[in-house]
Design an enzyme around this catalytic site. Structure first.
Site, mmCIF file in Angstrom:
data_model
loop_
_atom_site.group_PDB
_atom_site.id
_atom_site.type_symbol
_atom_site.label_atom_id
_atom_site.label_comp_id
_atom_site.label_asym_id
_atom_site.label_seq_id
_atom_site.Cartn_x
_atom_site.Cartn_y
_atom_site.Cartn_z
ATOM 1 N N TRP A 152 -19.296 9.768 -7.129
ATOM 2 C CA TRP A 152 -19.472 10.760 -6.058
ATOM 3 C C TRP A 152 -18.415 11.851 -6.157
ATOM 4 O O TRP A 152 -18.671 13.023 -5.859
ATOM 5 C CB TRP A 152 -19.388 10.062 -4.695
ATOM 6 C CG TRP A 152 -19.421 10.982 -3.520
ATOM 7 C CD1 TRP A 152 -20.519 11.422 -2.840
ATOM 8 C CD2 TRP A 152 -18.297 11.590 -2.858
ATOM 9 N NE1 TRP A 152 -20.153 12.254 -1.804
ATOM 10 C CE2 TRP A 152 -18.794 12.383 -1.794
ATOM 11 C CE3 TRP A 152 -16.916 11.547 -3.055
ATOM 12 C CZ2 TRP A 152 -17.962 13.106 -0.938
ATOM 13 C CZ3 TRP A 152 -16.089 12.261 -2.210
ATOM 14 C CH2 TRP A 152 -16.604 13.031 -1.170
ATOM 15 N N HIS A 153 -17.207 11.473 -6.612
ATOM 16 C CA HIS A 153 -16.108 12.428 -6.665
ATOM 17 C C HIS A 153 -16.277 13.477 -7.762
ATOM 18 O O HIS A 153 -15.676 14.545 -7.683
ATOM 19 C CB HIS A 153 -14.774 11.698 -6.881
ATOM 20 C CG HIS A 153 -14.301 10.965 -5.654
ATOM 21 N ND1 HIS A 153 -14.658 9.664 -5.382
ATOM 22 C CD2 HIS A 153 -13.508 11.368 -4.632
ATOM 23 C CE1 HIS A 153 -14.102 9.294 -4.246
ATOM 24 N NE2 HIS A 153 -13.405 10.298 -3.770
ATOM 25 N N GLY A 154 -17.062 13.181 -8.775
ATOM 26 C CA GLY A 154 -17.247 14.199 -9.812
ATOM 27 C C GLY A 154 -17.895 13.644 -11.062
ATOM 28 O O GLY A 154 -17.897 12.437 -11.308
ATOM 29 N N PHE B 32 -15.129 18.322 -4.588
ATOM 30 C CA PHE B 32 -16.088 17.225 -4.540
ATOM 31 C C PHE B 32 -17.270 17.537 -3.629
ATOM 32 O O PHE B 32 -18.205 16.782 -3.576
ATOM 33 C CB PHE B 32 -15.409 15.931 -4.061
ATOM 34 C CG PHE B 32 -14.199 15.570 -4.882
ATOM 35 C CD1 PHE B 32 -14.207 15.710 -6.256
ATOM 36 C CD2 PHE B 32 -13.047 15.125 -4.277
ATOM 37 C CE1 PHE B 32 -13.091 15.394 -7.019
ATOM 38 C CE2 PHE B 32 -11.932 14.791 -5.021
ATOM 39 C CZ PHE B 32 -11.945 14.941 -6.383
ATOM 40 N N MET C 150 -19.324 5.340 -5.717
ATOM 41 C CA MET C 150 -18.306 6.049 -4.945
ATOM 42 C C MET C 150 -17.369 6.827 -5.867
ATOM 43 O O MET C 150 -16.989 7.964 -5.569
ATOM 44 C CB MET C 150 -17.486 5.072 -4.090
ATOM 45 C CG MET C 150 -16.614 5.783 -3.062
ATOM 46 S SD MET C 150 -15.479 4.695 -2.172
ATOM 47 C CE MET C 150 -16.607 3.755 -1.185
#
Length: 446
Positions: free
Chosen positions: A296-298, A446, A293
């Site tokens: 996932w943001h970067g 994102f 997770m």
């Protein structure tokens, strides 16, 4: 056709070339859903599994190439001391909203494979489901079971939906333009040069960033949900006053809810399936889920560390303890002791926000060190003064109307026209007069 045309035009204005990518992703997953259903009818379960894997390889492969390829390549070069010209770095943009619509299509194919939903037999509706412009670039991440059937409904103007949608848009614009964009000024100043600030200012900056991100992202969600509502669509609620919680576990139940549920349903639960619910298995499941997770943001080590830190905190809160002879866990203890619980939550939140916002690990570490070692209270400066008052008003309004979807919901049932108009035009005035510097929505990246 109008919705699809509007969605593709909206996305194409940013960069028309990426329309090809979103169209291909839609076709791949629409076809995968149809073929999985056909394979199941013919009792060819292995074939259905191969089709699912093909869909996953396509979606995750697209994500990897556009978002993570350069990150892994740069780290491999550094780790193994590979000469710079050995591999070519891709000089490409990350498509806006790629992670959002990719996760939406992945969940569709997986749900069809598991038999939770039927495969769509209407290509036009499916293309709209993937590209629906209000939530295309920053969510909420909708499930096919909730959103896809809405495209089958006949479009009919609904006055109540339209007015409710406009109120949501107005409240979202206020949160984004007046609160978030003004907080961004102070946040940028503190994170750009942490060495110039004391411990109280570092803590203050981390808290400001949390509220900036909350008002920015929940403001976008309100605008997206309001726009969708004007067309007769209901999108998922993505935030439920996450700043009122007493532990980090409750925070993730209230923050970016559609993403949290996605990882719970498609990573955490499948990982624990057919495993004993031991502490070590829970730890492994949490570590995998929250690390992914965060990532996932970067493609940045700070996001990875953010995810790992959240996993460690969530695992700590799940540890069983005995209180007065009663078997509980840390989470329930924190919930029943509000002072300890909120202190714990705020401290964990501050550290998490520092990792999330910092440009690199060195900057994050410097901020965390200064947070504990530079207690020069005399130099404390509020930086943005009166704007804190606006944040206070917003939070108070949300708290007082916490049983509602948003503070402006159903105003006509409580107040007469002059009062309602005063509220609406007051917010419009604040947006026009006190809107901060134009900042891109944080979650667009994102």
């Amino acid at each position: 056709m109008l919705i699809l045309g509007a969605s593709y035009f909206f996305y194409g204005v940013w960069d028309w070339r990426f329309l090809i990518l979103i169209f291909l992703s839609s076709i791949v997953d629409y076809g995968a859903g149809r073929l999985i259903t056909l394979s199941r009818k013919r009792k060819k379960d292995k074939q259905a599994t191969y089709i699912l894997y093909t869909s996953l390889i396509w979606n995750l492969g697209v994500l990897f190439i556009f978002k993570y390829y350069n990150f892994f390549l740069d780290n491999l070069k550094m780790l193994f001391d590979i000469p710079e010209n050995t591999f070519t770095t891709l000089n490409i943009l990350v498509p806006v909203g790629l992670s959002f619509y990719t996760f939406q299509t992945i969940s569709y194919t997986v749900d069809v494979y598991k038999g939770k939903i039927s495969a769509s037999d209407n290509l036009l509706q499916f293309l709209c489901f993937v590209s629906f412009f209000p939530q295309l670039v920053a969510g909420p991440i909708e499930r096919a079971s909730r959103l896809l059937p809405q495209f089958a409904n006949r479009r009919k103007f609904n006055y109540q939906y339209a007015t409710e949608g406009l109120r949501l848009i107005l409240w979202g614009l206020f949160k984004k333009m007046v609160v978030a964009d003004n907080l961004a000024v102070a946040v940028f100043a503190i994170y750009a040069h942490p060495e110039n600030f004391s411990s109280p200012e570092i803590i203050y900056g981390a808290l400001l960033f949390f509220f900036q991100m909350y008002c920015d992202f929940s403001g976008y969600t309100d605008i997206a949900r309001g726009t969708a509502k004007m067309f007769g669509f209901e999108l998922s609620i993505n935030f439920k006053l996450p700043y009122l919680v007493k532990n980090v576990s409750s925070f993730w139940d209230r923050w970016h809810i559609t993403l949290s549920k996605w990882f719970r349903d498609y990573v955490y639960v499948p990982f624990l399936q057919n495993k004993k619910r031991t502490q070590i298995n829970r730890f492994n499941a949490l570590m995998l889920t929250m690390t992914l997770m965060g990532f996932w943001h970067g493609a940045n080590w700070t996001f990875l560390l953010f995810g790992i830190s959240q996993a460690l905190i969530l695992w700590f809160e799940s540890i069983p303890i005995k209180v007065n002879g009663t078997k509980k866990n840390v989470r329930s203890f924190l919930f029943k002791n509000p002072i300890i619980g909120r202190t714990h939550f705020i401290l964990m939140l501050i550290i998490g926000m520092i990792f999330f916002r910092s440009a690199d690990i060195a900057s994050a570490w410097e901020m965390i060190m200064r947070m504990f070692t530079s207690w020069d209270i005399d130099g404390f400066d509020l930086v943005i003064g009166w704007k804190i008052g606006v944040l206070g008003i917003l939070l108070l309004a949300e708290y007082l109307t916490r049983t509602k979807d948003h503070p402006l919901q159903q105003l006509e049932s409580h107040y007469k026209k002059p009062v309602r108009w005063l509220v609406y035009y007051g917010l419009v005035f604040l947006i026009i007069r006190y809107g901060g510097p134009q900042e891109e929505f944080i979650y667009f990246q994102f």
